[in-house]
Enzyme design. Structure first.
Site, PDB file in Angstrom:
ATOM      1  N   ARG A 141      10.356   5.593  40.667  1.00  0.00           N
ATOM      2  CA  ARG A 141       9.135   5.267  39.951  1.00  0.00           C
ATOM      3  C   ARG A 141       8.801   6.382  38.966  1.00  0.00           C
ATOM      4  O   ARG A 141       9.240   7.511  39.107  1.00  0.00           O
ATOM      5  CB  ARG A 141       7.985   4.953  40.899  1.00  0.00           C
ATOM      6  CG  ARG A 141       7.582   6.029  41.859  1.00  0.00           C
ATOM      7  CD  ARG A 141       6.734   5.465  42.991  1.00  0.00           C
ATOM      8  NE  ARG A 141       5.502   4.851  42.516  1.00  0.00           N
ATOM      9  CZ  ARG A 141       5.112   3.621  42.848  1.00  0.00           C
ATOM     10  NH1 ARG A 141       5.854   2.872  43.628  1.00  0.00           N
ATOM     11  NH2 ARG A 141       3.976   3.153  42.417  1.00  0.00           N
ATOM     12  N   LYS A 174      -3.189   2.107  42.009  1.00  0.00           N
ATOM     13  CA  LYS A 174      -4.289   1.256  41.561  1.00  0.00           C
ATOM     14  C   LYS A 174      -5.525   1.441  42.427  1.00  0.00           C
ATOM     15  O   LYS A 174      -6.651   1.346  41.942  1.00  0.00           O
ATOM     16  CB  LYS A 174      -3.847  -0.216  41.561  1.00  0.00           C
ATOM     17  CG  LYS A 174      -3.063  -0.580  40.318  1.00  0.00           C
ATOM     18  CD  LYS A 174      -2.674  -2.043  40.311  1.00  0.00           C
ATOM     19  CE  LYS A 174      -1.482  -2.267  41.201  1.00  0.00           C
ATOM     20  NZ  LYS A 174      -0.912  -3.611  41.076  1.00  0.00           N
ATOM     21  N   GLU A 224       1.045  -7.222  41.292  1.00  0.00           N
ATOM     22  CA  GLU A 224      -0.014  -7.781  42.134  1.00  0.00           C
ATOM     23  C   GLU A 224      -1.284  -7.723  41.290  1.00  0.00           C
ATOM     24  O   GLU A 224      -1.641  -6.655  40.781  1.00  0.00           O
ATOM     25  CB  GLU A 224      -0.167  -6.934  43.397  1.00  0.00           C
ATOM     26  CG  GLU A 224      -1.116  -7.567  44.384  1.00  0.00           C
ATOM     27  CD  GLU A 224      -1.303  -6.741  45.654  1.00  0.00           C
ATOM     28  OE1 GLU A 224      -0.514  -5.819  45.912  1.00  0.00           O
ATOM     29  OE2 GLU A 224      -2.258  -7.048  46.377  1.00  0.00           O
TER      30      GLU A 224
HETATM   31  P1  ATP Z   1       0.216   0.714  42.820  1.00  0.00           P
HETATM   32  O1  ATP Z   1       0.640   1.570  43.958  1.00  0.00           O
HETATM   33  O2  ATP Z   1      -0.178   1.470  41.608  1.00  0.00           O
HETATM   34  O3  ATP Z   1      -0.803  -0.294  43.209  1.00  0.00           O
HETATM   35  P2  ATP Z   1       2.212  -1.233  43.005  1.00  0.00           P
HETATM   36  O4  ATP Z   1       3.649  -0.945  43.108  1.00  0.00           O
HETATM   37  O5  ATP Z   1       1.528  -1.662  44.232  1.00  0.00           O
HETATM   38  O6  ATP Z   1       1.526  -0.014  42.335  1.00  0.00           O
HETATM   39  P3  ATP Z   1       2.513  -3.717  41.726  1.00  0.00           P
HETATM   40  O7  ATP Z   1       1.544  -4.493  40.938  1.00  0.00           O
HETATM   41  O8  ATP Z   1       2.917  -4.230  43.031  1.00  0.00           O
HETATM   42  O9  ATP Z   1       1.917  -2.266  41.881  1.00  0.00           O
HETATM   43  O10 ATP Z   1       3.776  -3.360  40.832  1.00  0.00           O
HETATM   44  C1  ATP Z   1       4.439  -4.256  39.990  1.00  0.00           C
HETATM   45  C2  ATP Z   1       5.789  -3.697  39.682  1.00  0.00           C
HETATM   46  O11 ATP Z   1       5.669  -2.461  39.011  1.00  0.00           O
HETATM   47  C3  ATP Z   1       6.585  -3.452  40.938  1.00  0.00           C
HETATM   48  O12 ATP Z   1       7.905  -3.901  40.741  1.00  0.00           O
HETATM   49  C4  ATP Z   1       6.520  -1.962  41.098  1.00  0.00           C
HETATM   50  O13 ATP Z   1       7.661  -1.471  41.744  1.00  0.00           O
HETATM   51  C5  ATP Z   1       6.441  -1.488  39.654  1.00  0.00           C
HETATM   52  N1  ATP Z   1       5.793  -0.185  39.584  1.00  0.00           N
HETATM   53  C6  ATP Z   1       4.569   0.141  40.043  1.00  0.00           C
HETATM   54  N2  ATP Z   1       4.317   1.441  39.837  1.00  0.00           N
HETATM   55  C7  ATP Z   1       5.404   1.964  39.224  1.00  0.00           C
HETATM   56  C8  ATP Z   1       5.771   3.257  38.747  1.00  0.00           C
HETATM   57  N3  ATP Z   1       4.946   4.290  38.874  1.00  0.00           N
HETATM   58  N4  ATP Z   1       6.981   3.402  38.175  1.00  0.00           N
HETATM   59  C9  ATP Z   1       7.798   2.367  38.034  1.00  0.00           C
HETATM   60  N5  ATP Z   1       7.537   1.128  38.461  1.00  0.00           N
HETATM   61  C10 ATP Z   1       6.352   0.916  39.058  1.00  0.00           C
HETATM   62 MG    MG Z   2       2.124  -3.413  45.291  1.00  0.00          MG
END
Ligand code: ATP
Ligand code: MG
Length: 553
Positions: A258, A268, A34
């Site tokens: 994760r 984020k 995102e």
């Molecule tokens: P955040 O909570 O940090 O905003 P998010 O999952 O909302 O993280 P996205 O941009 O939606 O962030 O994530 C893009 C991809 O990265 C998704 O497939 C998510 O599952 C993966 N991802 C995010 N954080 C992690 C992590 N700590 N370990 C492994 N994969 C991750």
């Molecule tokens: Mg997300």
């Protein structure tokens, strides 16, 4: 990727699929960020996995921006995400945007309405939540649930046209209000948001929810293996339900643990707060767990990929010690970084029996681990800088450095003996006086003397001034997320120490941002982009001490 290790569970699934001819053996993964922040090391885990699977099985990986939330997204983030993925060493097949599918998603929603599988809801989000029941008691239908297909079609179109205000209506899937899985109790598919979108502008005022957008995007792209993190396990039945009812390409979702790292935060939302409230200098502050921060700190792409490989692909959440990441970069830089001398806390040393004005050229090996790294010339004179901590007026027994009457070797130069000191009014040492043994020159030593210690130095007349930024962990707490109260209360107040006047070998004035060095006895350092032609700025990447390996070997 090491070839000897056993398959991880997702590789096992893919190999079974290939063996069974599923999708004719085709593998297409996607990385779906995102664009609401910069990528962090957790994302690197997902990138290494998704791109790595495609590489291993002759497949491809799409980069799909999951840009369905107009309010938080920005093209600055899109650009940084692309830069970071490429820097990590991966190239996507197609660059795609979930927002490009808004028309198609709208059509999908209309189709579900026509099948009697979606309805326009009037209730507020609070009312919806209250009517959903609990995991053990079924929900109760709202009056809207029994609307006719015609009425739903009409209302949904009017939602799209902007006839309603934010929150006034939603579109819900009509599934099962008694399902033990709360995500199946008529989840919201669309909400109204009169907001400008960074790509679609003002074309839309209704936006699909994650659960409706994500799987449909996967399916539109014919993604074969949609890999996400464990918290999406309860969403999988809904993912499958939409695909089945729409009779579209059957993408499948698989979940892995994760990556969590101690002494930092990775959400984020929280990282954004640290930036906005100036706890750090930006998303790329070298203390941040972002890819851009780690890069500026001196981490290499290989060391980050190496961490992801070592951690592996797991089915249960765990916490990774940041020491493992440090171990990965230390191991690489020990092989690749040239050794140089830098004095971070300088005190002047005068060699009283060395001819004033004489300059000798000493040869120094650049990297004992790598003969091909060659050597360089150092200038030696009677006035040097050494580290203040390498001299003690009253040294304890096992102090193998300099003190009155103590001998020590100056790296690549001579053995010297401490003689006396000069102090300022406050009692601080301003100059150390020493004598040298002319016959002890490194490489041709026939002094017959052996000394236990070797210290680093720079010639005062030749040294360049540098700024050195010494970083420590950003948080005092191992898991700031688990602490009571605000996570920002656990920020380490001493996470940055700036040394304004360190003295370094003059050759370092030519170093370019991103160049990496070992400052002998001090650690690994990289040149920061803040450097100018007159003054180099170094960031400490990591110390030399290998705490993690000691504990874990
Ligand atoms: P955040 O909570 O940090 O905003 P998010 O999952 O909302 O993280 P996205 O941009 O939606 O962030 O994530 C893009 C991809 O990265 C998704 O497939 C998510 O599952 C993966 N991802 C995010 N954080 C992690 C992590 N700590 N370990 C492994 N994969 C991750
Ligand atoms: Mg997300």
């Amino acid at each position: 990727m090491s070839e000897e290790r056993s398959l991880n569970f997702i590789e096992q699934i893919i190999e079974d699929d290939i063996a069974n001819g599923v999708n004719d053996g085709r593998v297409l993964t996607r990385f779906p960020p995102e664009p609401n922040g910069y990528l962090h090391i957790g994302h690197a885990k997902s990138i290494v996995l998704n791109f790595g699977l495609a590489q291993k099985y002759n497949g491809k990986t799409n980069l799909r921006f999951d840009d369905t939330n107009p309010v938080t997204e920005d093209t600055e983030y899109v650009d940084s995400i692309k830069e970071d993925i490429r820097w990590l060493g991966f190239e996507w097949d197609k660059e795609l945007y979930a927002s490009d599918y808004f028309d198609q998603m709208y059509e999908f929603a209309v189709e579900l309405i026509k099948k009697g599988l979606a309805y326009v809801e009037d209730a507020t989000s609070e009312q919806i939540a209250a009517s959903k029941g609990t995991p053990t008691t079924p929900g109760t239908p709202t009056p809207a649930r029994s609307r006719s297909v015609e009425e739903n079609l009409d209302l949904f179109e009017r939602m799209r046209k902007g006839e309603f205000k934010d929150g006034e209506k939603t579109l819900r899937a009509k599934i099962d209000l008694a399902s033990p899985n709360m995500h199946m109790r008529d989840p919201i598919m669309y909400r109204i948001k009169h907001a400008h979108h960074h790509r679609t502008g003002d074309k839309w005022c209704i936006y699909p929810m994650y659960d409706f957008a994500h799987g449909q995007s996967d399916s539109i792209e014919n993604i074969t293996h949609s890999v996400c993190t464990l918290e999406f396990i309860p969403h999988r039945p809904l993912y499958d339900w939409f695909i089945k009812e729409l009779e579209i390409f059957p993408s499948h979702q698989y979940e892995f643990a994760r990556l969590n790292l101690n002494y930092t935060v990775m959400s984020k939302r929280k990282l954004k707060q640290l930036v906005a409230e100036n706890y750090v200098s930006g998303w790329d502050d070298p203390r941040m767990p972002t890819i851009s921060g780690l890069r500026r700190r001196g981490y290499t792409a290989a060391s980050i990929r190496g961490l992801c490989e070592r951690v592996g692909v797991q089915k249960r959440d765990n916490m990774i010690d940041v020491g493992l990441l440090e171990f990965c970069i230390r191991e690489e830089l020990n092989r690749t970084a040239n050794r140089v001398m830098a004095v971070l806390d300088p005190v002047k040393l005068v060699i009283t029996n060395y001819p004033e004005g004489q300059v000798e050229e000493m040869t120094a090996e650049n990297n004992p681990e790598d003969a091909s790294a060659g050597s360089r010339t150092l200038h030696f004179s009677n006035t040097l800088y050494i580290e203040r901590e390498d001299f003690m007026e009253e040294p304890p027994k096992k102090f193998f450095r300099l003190g009155p009457g103590l001998h020590v070797r100056l790296k690549n130069a001579y053995i010297i003996k401490g003689e006396s000191v000069e102090k300022d009014a406050d009692g601080n040492i301003t100059t150390i006086y020493a004598t040298y043994l002319p016959e002890s020159k490194s490489g041709g030593d026939h002094s017959g003397m052996t000394v236990k210690g070797t210290i680093h130095w720079v010639s005062a007349a030749h040294a360049a001034t540098a700024e050195v930024r010494v970083y420590d962990r950003l948080f005092k707490s191992e898991n700031p997320n688990a602490e009571e109260g605000d996570f920002k209360d656990f920020i380490n107040p001493d996470s940055l120490q700036v040394i304004k006047e360190a003295y370094v070998e003059p050759g370092l004035l030519k170093a370019q941002p991103g160049d990496r060095f070992q400052f002998m006895r001090k650690g690994y350092f990289t040149v920061d982009p803040d450097s100018t032609a007159e003054k180099v700025v170094f960031n400490r990447t990591v110390t030399l001490k290998d705490a993690w390996a000691k504990v874990n070997k």
